[in-house]
Design a protein around this motif. Sequence first.
Motif, PDB file in Angstrom:
ATOM      1  N   SER A  43       0.964  -1.016   0.022  1.00  0.00           N
ATOM      2  CA  SER A  43      -0.037   0.046  -0.101  1.00  0.00           C
ATOM      3  C   SER A  43       1.061   1.277  -0.080  1.00  0.00           C
ATOM      4  O   SER A  43       1.728   1.648   0.845  1.00  0.00           O
ATOM      5  CB  SER A  43      -0.817   0.104   1.100  1.00  0.00           C
ATOM      6  N   ALA A  44       0.740   2.042  -1.139  1.00  0.00           N
ATOM      7  CA  ALA A  44       1.855   3.237  -1.031  1.00  0.00           C
ATOM      8  C   ALA A  44       1.261   4.036  -2.478  1.00  0.00           C
ATOM      9  O   ALA A  44       0.709   3.357  -3.434  1.00  0.00           O
ATOM     10  CB  ALA A  44       3.240   2.909  -1.324  1.00  0.00           C
ATOM     11  N   GLY A  45       1.435   5.335  -2.224  1.00  0.00           N
ATOM     12  CA  GLY A  45       1.073   6.123  -3.494  1.00  0.00           C
ATOM     13  C   GLY A  45      -0.282   6.009  -3.962  1.00  0.00           C
ATOM     14  O   GLY A  45      -0.756   6.236  -5.082  1.00  0.00           O
ATOM     15  N   THR A  85      -3.326   0.081  -3.222  1.00  0.00           N
ATOM     16  CA  THR A  85      -3.487  -0.750  -2.101  1.00  0.00           C
ATOM     17  C   THR A  85      -3.667  -2.032  -2.854  1.00  0.00           C
ATOM     18  O   THR A  85      -4.647  -2.205  -3.827  1.00  0.00           O
ATOM     19  CB  THR A  85      -4.656  -0.454  -1.340  1.00  0.00           C
ATOM     20  N   ARG A  90       7.300  -6.840  -6.467  1.00  0.00           N
ATOM     21  CA  ARG A  90       6.784  -6.959  -5.006  1.00  0.00           C
ATOM     22  C   ARG A  90       6.360  -8.359  -4.894  1.00  0.00           C
ATOM     23  O   ARG A  90       6.919  -8.747  -3.740  1.00  0.00           O
ATOM     24  CB  ARG A  90       5.265  -5.963  -4.856  1.00  0.00           C
TER      25      ARG A  90
END
Length: 192
Positions: free
Chosen positions: A27-29, A32, A86
């Motif tokens: 979860s970033a920018g 999610t 990821r």
Amino acid sequence: MVASPTVPEQRLADWRLATDTTETPFSAGGLTVTARILLYEDDRLRETVRERTGLDRSWRFFLASRLELTPTLPVTGALRGLVASRASRGFADRLDDRGFTAVDRIERRSLRIGDEDARLFRYDARCRVEGVTLAVDGWLAVWAPDRGFRLGGGAYPTGIVDADVSVDESLADCLDPGTFREELFALIRATG
């Protein structure tokens, strides 16, 4: 709630569903990623090894996952690369969490799954069990059918590196890395 990935139940008849979890691995920018992960363990192999050697642990596993991205984005090459990168790191962490050591990603290539070209990662690792060190292969495929991402992968022992106890021959007789690999790839290709 993320829908469960479809798995080939008939091929998993001798396997046990060890966990069915939902987690948020990224979860970033404003993005999610939520994952529904099914983890299966080969109970038949576990029982066979335990009977022949007295060693007891899960020797190989298979995982299948469906990812949900919020917000929903078009599947682009950049997004495929981000998710695959990821997922690859997350899989290495999962191997570490399951007691594997010296985890090293050693290969990246494509694998055809249905109409999709999956990104396929291969890992080399070690596993120490009651005085026996085993070489382990791990594989993870990441693909995007129907504008959603799927992961399929697993790990299995390929051979004995060294042993402080006299189970070498009994354990080696239980290991069939060629068959293990073939079965894992069949499970991955049948995951949706």
